[in-house]
Design a protein around this motif. Structure first.
Motif, PDB file in Angstrom:
ATOM      1  N   LEU A  84      13.833-161.751  48.036  1.00  0.00           N
ATOM      2  CA  LEU A  84      15.171-161.410  47.565  1.00  0.00           C
ATOM      3  C   LEU A  84      15.612-162.365  46.469  1.00  0.00           C
ATOM      4  CD1 LEU A  84      17.023-160.582  50.914  1.00  0.00           C
ATOM      5  CD2 LEU A  84      15.948-159.003  49.293  1.00  0.00           C
ATOM      6  N   GLY A  85      16.325-161.800  45.482  1.00  0.00           N
ATOM      7  CA  GLY A  85      16.828-162.580  44.378  1.00  0.00           C
ATOM      8  C   GLY A  85      18.326-162.788  44.483  1.00  0.00           C
ATOM      9  N   PRO A  86      19.010-163.077  43.369  1.00  0.00           N
ATOM     10  CA  PRO A  86      20.458-163.284  43.383  1.00  0.00           C
ATOM     11  C   PRO A  86      21.206-162.092  43.987  1.00  0.00           C
ATOM     12  CG  PRO A  86      19.528-163.944  41.278  1.00  0.00           C
ATOM     13  CD  PRO A  86      18.427-163.281  42.034  1.00  0.00           C
ATOM     14  N   ALA A  87      22.235-162.412  44.778  1.00  0.00           N
ATOM     15  CA  ALA A  87      23.055-161.395  45.454  1.00  0.00           C
ATOM     16  C   ALA A  87      22.219-160.499  46.359  1.00  0.00           C
ATOM     17  CB  ALA A  87      23.823-160.551  44.439  1.00  0.00           C
ATOM     18  N   GLY A  88      21.080-160.997  46.840  1.00  0.00           N
ATOM     19  CA  GLY A  88      20.248-160.216  47.744  1.00  0.00           C
ATOM     20  C   GLY A  88      19.518-159.068  47.085  1.00  0.00           C
ATOM     21  N   SER A  89      19.350-159.120  45.761  1.00  0.00           N
ATOM     22  CA  SER A  89      18.692-158.020  45.055  1.00  0.00           C
ATOM     23  C   SER A  89      17.185-158.095  45.234  1.00  0.00           C
ATOM     24  CB  SER A  89      19.036-158.072  43.562  1.00  0.00           C
ATOM     25  OG  SER A  89      18.607-159.300  42.999  1.00  0.00           O
ATOM     26  N   HIS A  90      16.563-156.931  45.355  1.00  0.00           N
ATOM     27  CA  HIS A  90      15.110-156.857  45.462  1.00  0.00           C
ATOM     28  C   HIS A  90      14.490-156.931  44.066  1.00  0.00           C
ATOM     29  CE1 HIS A  90      15.067-155.825  49.759  1.00  0.00           C
ATOM     30  NE2 HIS A  90      16.140-155.105  49.504  1.00  0.00           N
ATOM     31  N   PRO A  91      13.278-157.432  43.948  1.00  0.00           N
ATOM     32  CA  PRO A  91      12.625-157.482  42.636  1.00  0.00           C
ATOM     33  C   PRO A  91      12.547-156.091  42.020  1.00  0.00           C
ATOM     34  CG  PRO A  91      11.387-158.754  44.258  1.00  0.00           C
ATOM     35  CD  PRO A  91      12.438-158.017  45.016  1.00  0.00           C
ATOM     36  N   ALA A  92      12.822-156.016  40.714  1.00  0.00           N
ATOM     37  CA  ALA A  92      12.797-154.739  39.999  1.00  0.00           C
ATOM     38  C   ALA A  92      11.572-154.677  39.103  1.00  0.00           C
ATOM     39  CB  ALA A  92      14.069-154.577  39.180  1.00  0.00           C
ATOM     40  N   LEU A  93      10.912-153.521  39.095  1.00  0.00           N
ATOM     41  CA  LEU A  93       9.736-153.306  38.273  1.00  0.00           C
ATOM     42  C   LEU A  93       9.916-152.025  37.470  1.00  0.00           C
ATOM     43  CD1 LEU A  93       8.730-154.478  41.263  1.00  0.00           C
ATOM     44  CD2 LEU A  93       6.496-154.365  40.149  1.00  0.00           C
ATOM     45  N   LEU A  94       9.471-152.048  36.222  1.00  0.00           N
ATOM     46  CA  LEU A  94       9.571-150.877  35.357  1.00  0.00           C
ATOM     47  C   LEU A  94       8.287-150.073  35.449  1.00  0.00           C
ATOM     48  CD1 LEU A  94      11.388-149.450  33.306  1.00  0.00           C
ATOM     49  CD2 LEU A  94      10.368-150.881  31.517  1.00  0.00           C
ATOM     50  N   THR A  95       8.426-148.776  35.625  1.00  0.00           N
ATOM     51  CA  THR A  95       7.268-147.902  35.769  1.00  0.00           C
ATOM     52  C   THR A  95       7.293-146.793  34.723  1.00  0.00           C
ATOM     53  OG1 THR A  95       5.972-146.612  37.348  1.00  0.00           O
ATOM     54  CG2 THR A  95       8.360-146.303  37.398  1.00  0.00           C
ATOM     55  N   ASP A  96       6.251-145.982  34.707  1.00  0.00           N
ATOM     56  CA  ASP A  96       6.091-144.826  33.822  1.00  0.00           C
ATOM     57  C   ASP A  96       5.928-145.217  32.359  1.00  0.00           C
ATOM     58  OD1 ASP A  96       5.891-142.863  35.647  1.00  0.00           O
ATOM     59  OD2 ASP A  96       7.693-141.784  35.080  1.00  0.00           O
ATOM     60  N   PHE A  97       5.337-146.371  32.089  1.00  0.00           N
ATOM     61  CA  PHE A  97       5.001-146.706  30.708  1.00  0.00           C
ATOM     62  C   PHE A  97       4.031-145.675  30.150  1.00  0.00           C
ATOM     63  CE2 PHE A  97       6.686-150.964  31.322  1.00  0.00           C
ATOM     64  CZ  PHE A  97       7.150-151.264  30.035  1.00  0.00           C
ATOM     65  N   GLY A  98       4.294-145.240  28.930  1.00  0.00           N
ATOM     66  CA  GLY A  98       3.378-144.339  28.251  1.00  0.00           C
ATOM     67  C   GLY A  98       3.584-142.874  28.531  1.00  0.00           C
ATOM     68  N   VAL A  99       4.337-142.513  29.577  1.00  0.00           N
ATOM     69  CA  VAL A  99       4.478-141.098  29.917  1.00  0.00           C
ATOM     70  C   VAL A  99       5.268-140.353  28.849  1.00  0.00           C
ATOM     71  CG1 VAL A  99       5.437-139.469  31.576  1.00  0.00           C
ATOM     72  CG2 VAL A  99       4.225-141.495  32.378  1.00  0.00           C
ATOM     73  N   ALA A 100       6.371-140.935  28.376  1.00  0.00           N
ATOM     74  CA  ALA A 100       7.174-140.268  27.356  1.00  0.00           C
ATOM     75  C   ALA A 100       6.366-140.070  26.080  1.00  0.00           C
ATOM     76  CB  ALA A 100       8.438-141.076  27.065  1.00  0.00           C
ATOM     77  N   LYS A 101       5.574-141.076  25.719  1.00  0.00           N
ATOM     78  CA  LYS A 101       4.758-140.960  24.510  1.00  0.00           C
ATOM     79  C   LYS A 101       3.667-139.920  24.691  1.00  0.00           C
ATOM     80  CE  LYS A 101       2.134-143.748  21.223  1.00  0.00           C
ATOM     81  NZ  LYS A 101       1.672-145.102  20.872  1.00  0.00           N
ATOM     82  N   LEU A 102       3.105-139.846  25.881  1.00  0.00           N
ATOM     83  CA  LEU A 102       2.028-138.895  26.124  1.00  0.00           C
ATOM     84  C   LEU A 102       2.504-137.451  25.993  1.00  0.00           C
ATOM     85  CD1 LEU A 102       0.181-140.499  29.175  1.00  0.00           C
ATOM     86  CD2 LEU A 102      -0.691-140.273  26.847  1.00  0.00           C
ATOM     87  N   ILE A 103       3.695-137.168  26.512  1.00  0.00           N
ATOM     88  CA  ILE A 103       4.132-135.768  26.516  1.00  0.00           C
ATOM     89  C   ILE A 103       4.818-135.375  25.223  1.00  0.00           C
ATOM     90  CG2 ILE A 103       4.390-135.806  29.011  1.00  0.00           C
ATOM     91  CD1 ILE A 103       7.391-135.820  28.628  1.00  0.00           C
ATOM     92  N   ASP A 104       5.000-136.320  24.284  1.00  0.00           N
ATOM     93  CA  ASP A 104       5.606-136.007  22.989  1.00  0.00           C
ATOM     94  C   ASP A 104       4.492-135.608  22.038  1.00  0.00           C
ATOM     95  OD1 ASP A 104       7.137-135.740  20.795  1.00  0.00           O
ATOM     96  OD2 ASP A 104       7.612-137.860  20.543  1.00  0.00           O
TER      97      ASP A 104
END
Length: 426
Positions: A144-164
């Protein structure tokens, strides 16, 4: 029911569905994985498959603790899949739907994590192009991080570029154009609430579009709504270009100025991801313990009715905020935040048609926003009441005047004697 994905992976059960495909819980040689199986119509596009293979090296090389890693790309018959690290948790949209808005400390901690991930991606030359709460995962097993927040991860890299598909950009290349200069895209790929203004105006996506989208997500975490969202997607796109963001009451000026800079219309005016991450981390002590903001969502313009040939279920189903079908037969779940939106770039005169500087202002609870439908309705009611009172006053005045006129006539002209004198005799 289990299904094989290529020769190395097995998909066991569906974890979720998105605009580009379905995410499965799977198993590979190294243990559990998440498998994003792209839609069949995408898998049958040979140009997309070619780009899929071209992007393989860049996506596999993106290794950062705040990015959901891509382990493999599978092209096998009708299957086109990204094999990714399995994150045991939920996405940020689910948390927003449950809590509506977050305490500033938790919101800033989450966005700082994502900015760290974006900094690594941008350094590797990878632009996400579709940063939004649905693509931010919260690791429930992480510390847990500040204010009890869970670690955040960014996903779906490349998907927008692939479908364009590149075919959307070829039509607008003028004859004799310099091939070194990228053509203006004729379509918009992304989610309307988070699209940077330069994308709406037809410029190619650079790293700054991710910063704009991430600042929009931060605004949404604090306020409970996006700064330019609501109503028809076309109106949302116009607001990104023509309107200025309205301040959120109750947050430190340092945090607000950071949001404003990252929402700048000019891409060059925005911070880089590494700068944004550093400043957000520095702000955490300043906002420690602050409660969530208390603001009401602005009124939005009414959405147009679905197309006549839309399915009856689509017409009867209640719409989510801002969810408007963009193509005949589409349902609200197929548009706006839930999916990538493909729209033509509006013409300059269309972009200039919106009111400038009239962004949807957040309000304190119970307060009407000037210019909103409710504010106008209140004004109409007040005018009607005023006119009604005025009419009663005029009617009363006319009645009193008539009574006075009648009384005056009786006083000045006394009635004549009804008796007549008899004629005298000669």
């Amino acid at each position: 029911m289990a299904r094989n994905i290529g020769s190395r992976y097995t998909a066991h059960q569906i974890l979720g569905r998105g605009s580009a495909g379905t995410v499965w819980l799977g198993e590979g040689p190294e243990g559990p994985v998440a498998i994003k199986l792209l839609r069949e119509d995408l898998a049958s596009d040979q140009e997309l498959v070619g780009r899929f293979v071209q992007e393989r090296t860049a996506l596999l090389g993106l290794d950062h603790p705040k990015v959901v890693g891509v382990r493999d790309l599978v092209v096998d018959g009708n299957d086109l899949a990204l094999v990714m690290d399995l994150v045991r948790g939920t996405d940020l949209r689910t948390r927003l739907d449950r809590e509506r808005r977050l305490a500033p400390e938790a919101a800033v901690a989450i966005i700082a994590d994502v900015a760290d991930g974006l900094a690594a991606a941008h350094a590797a030359g990878v632009v996400h192009r579709d940063v939004k709460p649905e693509n931010i995962l919260l690791d429930m097993e992480g510390p847990l991080g500040p204010a009890g927040s869970h670690p955040a991860l960014l996903t779906d890299f490349g998907v927008a570029k692939l479908i364009d598909t590149p075919r959307r950009t070829k039509a607008l290349r003028p004859a004799g154009a310099n091939p070194q200069n990228p053509p203006t895209p004729s379509g918009i790929i992304g989610t309307p609430d988070y699209i940077a203004p330069e994308i709406v105006e037809g410029l190619p996506p650079r790293a700054a579009v991710d910063i704009y989208a991430l600042a929009t997500v931060l605004y949404e975490l604090l306020a409970g709504f996006t700064p330019f969202g609501g109503g028809h997607p076309g109106a949302v796109l116009r607001r990104h270009v023509t309107e200025t963001v309205v301040p959120l009451p109750g947050i430190p000026d340092e945090l607000w100025q950071l949001i404003v800079q990252c929402l700048a219309k000019a891409p060059a005016s925005r911070l880089r991801a590494s700068e944004l991450a550093t400043r957000l981390h520095d702000l955490l002590p300043l906002i420690a313990g602050m409660p969530p903001l208390d603001v009401d969502e602005p009124d939005v313009e009414p959405a147009p009715e679905p197309y006549e040939d839309a399915a009856p279920a689509a017409r009867d189903e209640p719409r989510r905020r801002g969810a408007v079908p963009l193509v005949p037969g589409a349902t609200p779940a197929d548009s706006n935040r839930d999916t990538h939106t493909s729209m033509r770039v509006p013409a300059p005169d269309e972009l200039a048609g919106g009111a400038r500087g009239t962004a949807r202002a957040p309000r304190t609870p119970g307060q009407r926003r000037p210019g909103s439908a409710r504010h106008k309705a209140d004004a109409v009611r007040k005018r009607r009441i005023t006119l009604g009172v005025a009419a009663l006053v005029v009617a009363a005045a006319v009645g009193v005047g008539g009574w006075l006129a009648t009384s005056d006539g009786d006083t000045e002209a006394p009635p004549q004697d009804s008796k007549q004198s008899a004629p005298s005799e000669p």
